[in-house]
Every structure is written in C-alpha cells, then in structure tokens.
Design an enzyme around this catalytic site. Structure first.
Site, short mmCIF file in Angstrom:
data_model
loop_
_atom_site.label_atom_id
_atom_site.label_comp_id
_atom_site.label_asym_id
_atom_site.label_seq_id
_atom_site.Cartn_x
_atom_site.Cartn_y
_atom_site.Cartn_z
N TYR A 60 -25.42 -27.74 14.29
CA TYR A 60 -26.38 -28.26 15.25
C TYR A 60 -26.60 -29.74 14.99
O TYR A 60 -27.21 -30.13 13.99
CB TYR A 60 -27.71 -27.52 15.16
N HIS A 127 -21.12 -18.40 10.52
CA HIS A 127 -21.50 -18.64 11.91
C HIS A 127 -20.54 -17.96 12.90
O HIS A 127 -20.97 -17.44 13.92
CB HIS A 127 -21.53 -20.16 12.16
N SER A 206 -30.54 -16.56 21.55
CA SER A 206 -30.67 -16.67 23.01
C SER A 206 -31.41 -15.47 23.59
O SER A 206 -30.98 -14.88 24.58
CB SER A 206 -29.30 -16.83 23.68
N PRO A 207 -32.56 -15.10 23.00
CA PRO A 207 -33.27 -13.91 23.48
C PRO A 207 -33.89 -14.10 24.86
O PRO A 207 -34.27 -13.12 25.50
CB PRO A 207 -34.36 -13.71 22.42
N LEU A 208 -33.95 -15.35 25.32
CA LEU A 208 -34.49 -15.64 26.65
C LEU A 208 -33.38 -16.03 27.63
O LEU A 208 -33.63 -16.66 28.66
CB LEU A 208 -35.53 -16.76 26.57
N GLY A 209 -32.13 -15.67 27.29
CA GLY A 209 -31.03 -15.97 28.19
C GLY A 209 -30.85 -17.47 28.40
O GLY A 209 -30.56 -17.91 29.51
N GLY A 211 -33.05 -19.62 28.46
CA GLY A 211 -34.12 -20.07 29.34
C GLY A 211 -34.15 -19.39 30.69
O GLY A 211 -35.17 -19.43 31.38
N PHE A 212 -33.07 -18.72 31.08
CA PHE A 212 -33.00 -18.15 32.42
C PHE A 212 -34.06 -17.07 32.64
O PHE A 212 -34.68 -16.99 33.72
CB PHE A 212 -31.61 -17.56 32.67
#
Length: 331
Positions: A60, A127, A206-209, A211-212
C-alpha cells in the site's frame, strides 16, 4: 466495542480498520485523496472507541501506508493488533511480481517493523500465494520469524482451500483474509469450511464492496477520474446498473433499522459466524464511526432472508477483478 477470537487465541475487535485508503496518492485510490491529518485522527478515534485491529501492507503506497500507521500508533501500541502483509517483489517503488520465498518474507518483515516502528508484527500475512514456491516452504519461513520474536501469528490472503489445508498441516495459521461481502459470497462454498476445519479465523476485506454497498455510487460518473474502481468490472456501465438491486435491498433493511447501508453490510458479515472480523477501509472519522457501530446491530432472520434473496451466491453481475487480478486469487 465487542471482541472476537481468531485462530490460535488471537483476540481482536469485532470490527477492524483497513488502513489502505489513508495515504495521499499511492497506487490504489478510492474517491478523493486522503487528508493525512484526518487519517491520523481517524486511527486515534478508532482506538478511543475500542478498536484494536489495524490492517496494512507493504504494497500500500507502496510502503507509505505502514509509515502512516506506525506514526499514528506511536505511544498507543499497547493492546493493539497490527497486521501487515508481504508477498511481492519490488524494484524501488515498482512491483515486479509475487515472491513467497522465506528470504522475501524476512526482507519484508524487517522493513515493515522499521516502518511501523514496532518490535513485533502481531499478524503477518502472505498477501498473495506464489505458485512457484510450495506453501509449506513459505509458512516455514514465516514461522522462523515467529521463533525469532519478530512475528506473533501468521496468516494467508486469497489462498484456495487446498493451499489453506496444506498450510495448516505445516504451521499454525491464525487467519485467512479474502474478499467477502454481500455481493461476493464465493468463499462460502469451500474456503470458509476449510478455515473452520482448522480453526482459522476469517478476515473479509472489501466488506462494503469497495464502497458500492453503501449506496454512495449510483453511476460511474460518481467516481473521480483517477479512482481505481473505474477498472473494476462490477462498476462497469454494463454491470453497475444490474448490481444496484443489491444496494436497494440493503437500503430497505437499513431503513427498517434506522441505520446506514454500511452498518447493514457489516452486520450481515458478523452474522455469518463468530470467527469473522471485517476490516472496512476508511480514511475519515465519520465513516469509521459509522462502521464501528455495526458491531451493535443485530439483523433479524427476515433481514437476512431479504438480503440473501437479492444477493445469492454467484448472483452479482461481473467478476470482482479484471483478468490479471483474478489470476492471483484462490490459488
């Protein structure tokens, strides 16, 4: 804050913090550039709220995200679980490929310790699996770092079920991190069962897609020009409209509870098992505080059924990565 236990007795807050978005610029940008001071205040506020679990990686930035987290936790290290990851080869700032060798694990570990300003990494992930290096060799090298006190626990990211089982026979694996959310449920078929066979905790990224699922993106026009998600197949002009039905189902549940879409999406993950600890990415206090509130939201059976009907496994339109990214997962 509530707390959960991953494999090998590692206890963490039920909601962790994905630190990836917190740096300015870098190689992966979601939305507008982060404000570094606000990112630091977000970490401090999370600690105040009882969050103990912070996730970063050398890739990152590269490297600068670890530096930011390390500076932010200076003087606040006690009780925190700091997770970082290795698994890539670099030429300067340029990523040149995967490398799961013990020598690369050692190089990365020592660099991460220096950038984070800590003596021990609490949770050290590979990773991405390196097909050229047997997983037994990789985790063996990681366990050498445990023996030296540089790492407390080891983990994998995006490993397939058979790789995970082989790794678990060779070394104590504390967690697996892979993408998992209402619109990405493929891990439920083989990977989550493999984790549970061996007492391995599961960390959804990415539990919120990306941000989607929050409902903040209704069109590609909502994304800045340099936003990484413009390359995401699920955000394409073809797939995005079809995927809005998932967001609308989440919004209906959120309205019944008087909470945000994000809290519903995270509470849904928490309801999938006590061994699951999502790490929503954040760079601002307001979104972090909202996400942390999901730990107190209990969804009903009707809520879960409505979400399952709108977002069955395999029902999302488009793959979760482009062709190159998909070649690096579930190995």
């Amino acid at each position: 804050m509530k707390y959960r236990t991953l494999g090998n007795g590692l206890t963490v807050s039920a909601i962790g913090i994905g630190c990836m978005p917190m740096i300015k610029g870098g190689n992966i940008l979601y939305g507008e550039n982060a404000d570094i001071d606000e990112s630091t205040r977000t970490i401090h506020r999370a600690i105040d709220l009882g969050v103990t679990f912070f996730d970063t990686a050398e890739i990152y930035g590269p490297f600068s995200n670890e530096e930011l987290l390390g500076e932010a936790i200076r003087g606040k290290r006690a009780g925190l679980v700091v997770a970082t990851k290795f698994g890539f080869r670099f030429e300067g700032q340029r990523i040149t490929g995967v490398d799961g060798s013990p020598a690369n694990a050692r190089r990365a570990c020592e660099g991460s310790l220096r950038r984070l300003g800590i003596d021990t990494i609490d949770l050290f992930y590979q990773h991405r699996v390196d097909p050229a290096v047997p997983i037994e060799e990789t985790v063996g090298g990681m366990m050498e770092l445990v023996a030296e006190g540089k790492v407390r626990h080891i983990a994998l990211s995006e490993a397939g079920p058979e790789t995970l089982r082989r790794a678990a026979k060779a070394a104590p694996i504390t967690a697996l991190q892979s993408e998992y959310s209402i619109w990405e449920r493929d891990v439920e078929e083989e990977i989550l069962p493999a984790c549970r066979e061996h007492g391995i905790g599961f960390i959804p990224y990415s539990p919120l897609g990306r941000g989607f699922l929050t409902g903040s993106v209704r069109s590609r026009d909502d994304l800045p020009e340099q936003d990484w998600r413009r390359n995401d197949p699920r955000y394409s002009d073809e797939n995005l409209p079809a995927n809005l039905r998932i967001v609308d189902a989440i919004a209906a549940v959120a309205a019944r509870h008087g909470v945000s879409n994000a809290q519903v999406a995270l509470a849904w993950l928490l309801a999938q098992g006590d061994d699951i600890v999502p790490i929503p990415g954040t760079k601002r206090r307001v979104t972090m505080e909202d996400s942390v509130g999901a730990a107190d939201l209990m969804l009903t059976a009707d809520d879960l059924a409505a979400i399952a009907a709108a977002a069955p496994r395999g029902g999302t339109s488009g793959p979760r990565y482009g062709e190159q990214g998909m070649r690096m997962v579930r190995l």
